[in-house]
Motif scaffolding. Structure first.
Motif, PDB file in Angstrom:
ATOM      1  N   ALA A 125       0.113  -3.253  18.539  1.00 56.48           N
ATOM      2  CA  ALA A 125      -0.029  -3.469  19.983  1.00 56.48           C
ATOM      3  C   ALA A 125       1.292  -3.303  20.731  1.00 56.48           C
ATOM      4  N   GLY A 126       2.367  -2.963  20.007  1.00 56.24           N
ATOM      5  CA  GLY A 126       3.649  -2.719  20.662  1.00 56.24           C
ATOM      6  C   GLY A 126       4.440  -3.973  20.981  1.00 56.24           C
ATOM      7  N   LYS A 127       4.201  -5.071  20.257  1.00 55.65           N
ATOM      8  CA  LYS A 127       4.860  -6.339  20.563  1.00 55.65           C
ATOM      9  C   LYS A 127       6.195  -6.522  19.846  1.00 55.65           C
ATOM     10  N   GLY A 128       6.506  -5.657  18.879  1.00 61.15           N
ATOM     11  CA  GLY A 128       7.776  -5.827  18.179  1.00 61.15           C
ATOM     12  C   GLY A 128       7.841  -5.001  16.907  1.00 61.15           C
ATOM     13  N   ILE A 129       8.852  -5.322  16.099  1.00 64.50           N
ATOM     14  CA  ILE A 129       9.092  -4.620  14.836  1.00 64.50           C
ATOM     15  C   ILE A 129       8.577  -5.477  13.685  1.00 64.50           C
ATOM     16  N   VAL A 130       7.899  -4.834  12.729  1.00 67.51           N
ATOM     17  CA  VAL A 130       7.328  -5.555  11.605  1.00 67.51           C
ATOM     18  C   VAL A 130       7.939  -5.023  10.308  1.00 67.51           C
ATOM     19  N   TYR A 131       7.953  -5.863   9.289  1.00 69.36           N
ATOM     20  CA  TYR A 131       8.525  -5.506   7.980  1.00 69.36           C
ATOM     21  C   TYR A 131       7.509  -5.907   6.928  1.00 69.36           C
ATOM     22  N   LYS A 132       6.669  -4.936   6.519  1.00 68.66           N
ATOM     23  CA  LYS A 132       5.531  -5.241   5.648  1.00 68.66           C
ATOM     24  C   LYS A 132       5.382  -4.213   4.532  1.00 68.66           C
ATOM     25  N   SER A 133       4.492  -4.512   3.627  1.00 66.42           N
ATOM     26  CA  SER A 133       4.253  -3.662   2.461  1.00 66.42           C
ATOM     27  C   SER A 133       3.775  -2.268   2.848  1.00 66.42           C
ATOM     28  N   SER A 134       4.297  -1.267   2.149  1.00 68.04           N
ATOM     29  CA  SER A 134       3.873   0.113   2.376  1.00 68.04           C
ATOM     30  C   SER A 134       2.382   0.282   2.082  1.00 68.04           C
ATOM     31  N   LEU A 135       1.847  -0.514   1.174  1.00 66.06           N
ATOM     32  CA  LEU A 135       0.429  -0.433   0.855  1.00 66.06           C
ATOM     33  C   LEU A 135      -0.421  -0.865   2.045  1.00 66.06           C
ATOM     34  N   ASP A 136       0.021  -1.907   2.759  1.00 61.88           N
ATOM     35  CA  ASP A 136      -0.709  -2.387   3.931  1.00 61.88           C
ATOM     36  C   ASP A 136      -0.619  -1.415   5.103  1.00 61.88           C
ATOM     37  N   LEU A 137       0.543  -0.777   5.268  1.00 69.53           N
ATOM     38  CA  LEU A 137       0.812   0.023   6.459  1.00 69.53           C
ATOM     39  C   LEU A 137       0.509   1.505   6.290  1.00 69.53           C
ATOM     40  N   ALA A 138       0.079   1.908   5.100  1.00 67.29           N
ATOM     41  CA  ALA A 138      -0.029   3.335   4.777  1.00 67.29           C
ATOM     42  C   ALA A 138      -0.850   4.119   5.797  1.00 67.29           C
ATOM     43  N   GLU A 139      -2.038   3.630   6.144  1.00 68.70           N
ATOM     44  CA  GLU A 139      -2.898   4.366   7.075  1.00 68.70           C
ATOM     45  C   GLU A 139      -2.308   4.387   8.482  1.00 68.70           C
ATOM     46  N   ASP A 140      -1.702   3.275   8.931  1.00 70.89           N
ATOM     47  CA  ASP A 140      -1.097   3.220  10.264  1.00 70.89           C
ATOM     48  C   ASP A 140       0.054   4.205  10.383  1.00 70.89           C
ATOM     49  N   LEU A 141       0.860   4.313   9.313  1.00 71.58           N
ATOM     50  CA  LEU A 141       1.980   5.251   9.321  1.00 71.58           C
ATOM     51  C   LEU A 141       1.480   6.691   9.286  1.00 71.58           C
ATOM     52  N   ALA A 142       0.456   6.949   8.482  1.00 80.53           N
ATOM     53  CA  ALA A 142      -0.086   8.309   8.390  1.00 80.53           C
ATOM     54  C   ALA A 142      -0.693   8.753   9.714  1.00 80.53           C
ATOM     55  N   ALA A 143      -1.280   7.818  10.453  1.00 87.22           N
ATOM     56  CA  ALA A 143      -1.911   8.140  11.738  1.00 87.22           C
ATOM     57  C   ALA A 143      -0.903   8.209  12.883  1.00 87.22           C
ATOM     58  N   GLY A 144       0.350   7.777  12.629  1.00 85.37           N
ATOM     59  CA  GLY A 144       1.351   7.768  13.691  1.00 85.37           C
ATOM     60  C   GLY A 144       1.264   6.556  14.591  1.00 85.37           C
ATOM     61  N   ALA A 145       0.386   5.597  14.236  1.00 88.94           N
ATOM     62  CA  ALA A 145       0.264   4.375  15.039  1.00 88.94           C
ATOM     63  C   ALA A 145       1.502   3.503  14.868  1.00 88.94           C
ATOM     64  N   LEU A 146       2.173   3.619  13.731  1.00 90.74           N
ATOM     65  CA  LEU A 146       3.446   2.955  13.481  1.00 90.74           C
ATOM     66  C   LEU A 146       4.446   4.003  12.995  1.00 90.74           C
TER      67      LEU A 146
END
Length: 303
Positions: free
Chosen positions: A232-253
């Motif tokens: 939602a654009g509220k800040g920077i997050v530091y999380k597992s690549s497994l959790d974020l994989a789809e968001d990163l691939a889609a360009g959402a993060l």
């Protein structure tokens, strides 16, 4: 080489007739004839001497028949072994899952596992807190990071690391951090683990550890919420690549400062003791390993 062609070859040899074998296998004589021709082409060998009234094995056919029988018997025994193993995948399993991974991609995996093993019953416990196996009556837990309790039985599911990232909207509004020190001037999103806020982030480069004390205006005891805040654009997050994989691939993060390695977030399946390592747990372990590797492979380019 098709197994049905091997079965056809054996039945024709036993019946001494292509037509009789076709009737027994409930196929047409034309399909049976095509199957034999296909097998002979694969082997580059004539298996039968044909005439208008008889069908008999060649010397090569006689030799091949014994091997073919053994191969089909081995396949039958293998099917029986699989059926026996599946019959053991039954009963109740209580499993603790991390909130984000559990809701967003592990839940449908478990649905597929239960479709494969219909006698299996699952009780899910979704939480990011460390599992109390005995108090919560948990059989097995899926957790990020190497278990610290050496008395537990832990199976590594996959390797992963924490990734620093933010949404394009956040970076447009607040700028992109170029150094770890820049993080001190950004809004960082926290999640708590057992009442402890994860606000000191570690990074690694050239064999050195870099610790950064960060701050932010949002903290939650649910790691999925931290991810949603980041989206939602509220800040920077530091999380597992497994959790974020789809968001990163889609360009959402957007991944940040990839010149550093993040903290280990290897995924483990943990049991309280050897007596809990049942065929059900082993089936779950193998399924999770396969699916996690596929997930990381699918979205790996974005990481």
């Amino acid at each position: 080489m098709q197994v049905n062609d091997l079965l056809l070859f054996v039945r024709v040899a036993d019946c001494g007739s292509l037509t009789a074998a076709a009737v027994e296998l409930e196929i047409s004589a034309a399909v049976a004839s095509a199957g034999l021709k296909r097998l002979e082409k694969e082997l580059d060998t004539v298996l039968f001497i044909r005439s208008t009234r008889s069908l008999r094995l060649t010397d090569a056919g006689e030799r091949y028949l014994s091997y073919c029988r053994r191969a089909l018997e081995d396949l039958r025994l293998g099917e029986q072994a699989l059926a026996s193993a599946k019959s053991q995948i039954a009963g109740k399993l209580s499993i603790a899952l991390p909130s984000d991974a559990g809701r967003n991609f592990i839940l449908p995996w478990l649905d597929s596992l239960m479709d494969e093993y219909p006698r299996l019953q699952l009780r899910l416990h979704l939480a990011d807190s460390l599992t109390n196996f005995y108090h919560d009556k948990i059989d097995v837990a899926l957790r990020s990071g190497t278990p610290k309790d050496s008395s537990l039985v832990a199976f590594k599911i996959c390797a992963a690391e924490r990734i620093l990232c933010a949404s394009p909207e956040y970076l447009k509004a607040h700028g992109r951090p170029e150094s770890l020190r820049d993080l001190e001037h950004h809004n960082c999103l926290f999640f708590m683990l057992d009442e402890r806020t994860h606000d000191q982030w570690c990074f690694y480069k050239d064999g050195e550890t870099h610790k950064v004390q960060v701050s932010g205006n949002r903290t939650c005891n649910d790691a999925e919420v931290a991810r949603k805040w980041a989206l939602a654009g509220k800040g920077i997050v530091y999380k597992s690549s497994l959790d974020l994989a789809e968001d990163l691939a889609a360009g959402a993060l957007v991944p940040l400062m990839r010149q550093y390695s993040g903290e280990s977030a290897d995924l483990y399946l943990v049991c309280p003791g050897r007596q809990h390592v049942t065929p059900v747990v082993l089936a779950l372990r193998d399924d999770l390993r396969r699916r996690c590797q596929q997930r990381l492979k699918t979205f790996g380019a974005a990481l």
